[in-house]
Write an enzyme that holds these catalytic residues in place. Structure first.
Site, PDB file in Angstrom:
ATOM      1  N   ARG A   1     -14.594  -5.802 -10.088  1.00  0.00           N
ATOM      2  CA  ARG A   1     -13.382  -7.271 -10.571  1.00  0.00           C
ATOM      3  C   ARG A   1     -11.539  -6.407 -10.599  1.00  0.00           C
ATOM      4  NH1 ARG A   1     -17.498  -6.618 -13.666  1.00  0.00           N
ATOM      5  NH2 ARG A   1     -19.354  -8.337 -13.943  1.00  0.00           N
TER       6      ARG A   1
ATOM      7  N   LYS B   1     -17.626  -5.378 -17.704  1.00  0.00           N
ATOM      8  CA  LYS B   1     -18.066  -6.854 -18.452  1.00  0.00           C
ATOM      9  C   LYS B   1     -18.923  -6.247 -20.406  1.00  0.00           C
ATOM     10  CE  LYS B   1     -17.009 -10.594 -16.276  1.00  0.00           C
ATOM     11  NZ  LYS B   1     -17.381 -11.928 -16.442  1.00  0.00           N
TER      12      LYS B   1
ATOM     13  N   HIS C   1     -10.692 -12.222  -6.635  1.00  0.00           N
ATOM     14  CA  HIS C   1     -12.248 -12.342  -6.618  1.00  0.00           C
ATOM     15  C   HIS C   1     -13.027 -12.237  -5.646  1.00  0.00           C
ATOM     16  CE1 HIS C   1     -14.696 -12.327 -10.133  1.00  0.00           C
ATOM     17  NE2 HIS C   1     -15.591 -13.441  -9.343  1.00  0.00           N
TER      18      HIS C   1
ATOM     19  N   ARG D   1     -14.609  -9.514  -4.091  1.00  0.00           N
ATOM     20  CA  ARG D   1     -15.617  -9.344  -4.837  1.00  0.00           C
ATOM     21  C   ARG D   1     -16.731  -9.270  -4.616  1.00  0.00           C
ATOM     22  NH1 ARG D   1     -18.326  -6.370  -9.703  1.00  0.00           N
ATOM     23  NH2 ARG D   1     -19.337  -8.259 -10.945  1.00  0.00           N
TER      24      ARG D   1
ATOM     25  N   HIS E   1     -24.064  -6.857 -12.824  1.00  0.00           N
ATOM     26  CA  HIS E   1     -25.186  -7.986 -13.222  1.00  0.00           C
ATOM     27  C   HIS E   1     -25.953  -7.911 -14.088  1.00  0.00           C
ATOM     28  CE1 HIS E   1     -23.072 -10.984  -9.510  1.00  0.00           C
ATOM     29  NE2 HIS E   1     -21.701 -10.796 -10.511  1.00  0.00           N
TER      30      HIS E   1
ATOM     31  N   TYR F   1     -25.799 -15.193  -4.559  1.00  0.00           N
ATOM     32  CA  TYR F   1     -25.244 -14.561  -2.892  1.00  0.00           C
ATOM     33  C   TYR F   1     -26.293 -14.424  -1.920  1.00  0.00           C
ATOM     34  CZ  TYR F   1     -20.971 -12.562  -5.398  1.00  0.00           C
ATOM     35  OH  TYR F   1     -19.898 -12.415  -6.083  1.00  0.00           O
TER      36      TYR F   1
END
Length: 308
Positions: free
Chosen positions: A162, A185, A253, A256, A279, A288
């Site tokens: 990110r 995150k 982004h 990524r 994730h 994806y």
């Protein structure tokens, strides 16, 4: 905080936010957004019900109250995705509060959010990603700034970071090792392999950067020596994509997304890609696979004699 909420309810909201920070490890931006979402919903419901909202009123809320709030949000033009996110925040707070106050949270927890279709990630083709990185290096006449921009976008694409993670690197991270420890995150850490091209790009930048890249200071600097702003990176990419005729979705982004999609196309394992991206849920990474399927069908349509 709205005056429509009782002091006890305001205190409970603050305690819940503290809980998210301390025990759930939520990022500060997430905590702030969740708190604002819940306060806004409860303020609306206070007006809707014609009286202040306190701890005792939370357990009395019914499905009709929440439908009224969702209808009002949609009338205001709020996207279904945003409504769903705000309802999720309310459910989280209600679940936490019910365990402490002893009321039945079923009416709120069973409320259904409006359905929405998650947009597929918009990655760049591999050749477009390479061209974009090369073109980024042509956007500034100052050599060290051009080298900095190339280093940043190379790391975002080569490591799947990110933009906040890339710009969060410090002088202590350089020279880049073969594996980077990234704090993502919610403060979750992950290990990310670093491609030789990314290490080389960072070293070219460090060799000519005029600012002191001390261990505790940001690795990537603005023109005057302060931390590099994400807006600068976005602006550089915007100019580069216009020169190349790429769509507006070619953002930092998107690099990524491109990292993940290109790994999957090369036969990468979905679980491994999940770990590399940081994730929390495999379902997020599975988006994806849909992108890869679309790419496969487009390739088939171009190659098959009946598709031309």
């Amino acid at each position: 905080m709205s005056v429509a909420l009782s002091p006890g309810l305001r205190d409970a909201l603050q305690a819940w936010r503290d809980h998210l920070r301390a025990l759930d490890g939520a990022a500060e931006a997430t905590v702030t957004a969740y708190g604002a979402d819940v306060a806004a919903i409860l303020s609306f419901l206070a007006a809707h019900r014609g009286g202040p909202m306190g701890l005792g009123q939370i357990g009395q809320l019914g499905a009709g109250d929440l439908r009224a709030w969702m209808a009002a949000e949609r009338m205001r033009g709020t996207a279904a995705r945003s409504v769903a996110r705000r309802l999720s925040a309310l459910k989280s707070f209600t679940r936490w509060l019910s365990e402490r106050e002893g009321f039945d949270p079923t009416a709120i927890l069973s409320a259904r959010a409006p359905r929405f279709r998650k947009p597929l990630p918009r990655p760049l083709p591999q050749d477009a990603a390479r061209e974009l990185i090369d073109t980024v290096g042509l956007q500034h006449a100052e050599p060290w700034i051009a080298a900095r921009d190339v280093a940043v976008v190379t790391i975002l694409y080569g490591c799947g970071l990110r933009i906040s993670e890339g710009l969060g690197l410090t002088g202590a991270d350089a020279p880049l090792a073969q594996v980077l420890r990234i704090r993502g995150k919610g403060g979750k850490e992950r290990l990310v392999p670093v491609l030789p091209a990314a290490r080389a790009a960072v070293e070219r930048y460090r060799a000519i950067c005029p600012h002191d890249l001390s261990r505790d200071a940001p690795l990537f600097r603005g023109a005057r020596g302060g931390p590099l702003s994400p807006r600068i990176v976005s602006g550089v990419m915007a100019r580069a994509r216009m020169q190349l005729g790429l769509p507006s979705t070619a953002t930092p982004h998107a690099l990524r997304h491109s990292f993940a999609t290109h790994l999957l196309e090369a036969g990468g394992d979905l679980r491994a890609i999940q770990e590399l991206l940081g994730h929390a849920s495999l379902s997020t990474t599975q988006a994806y696979t849909a992108v890869d399927a679309v790419h496969l069908m487009e390739t088939y349509a171009r190659a098959h004699p009946h598709g031309r």
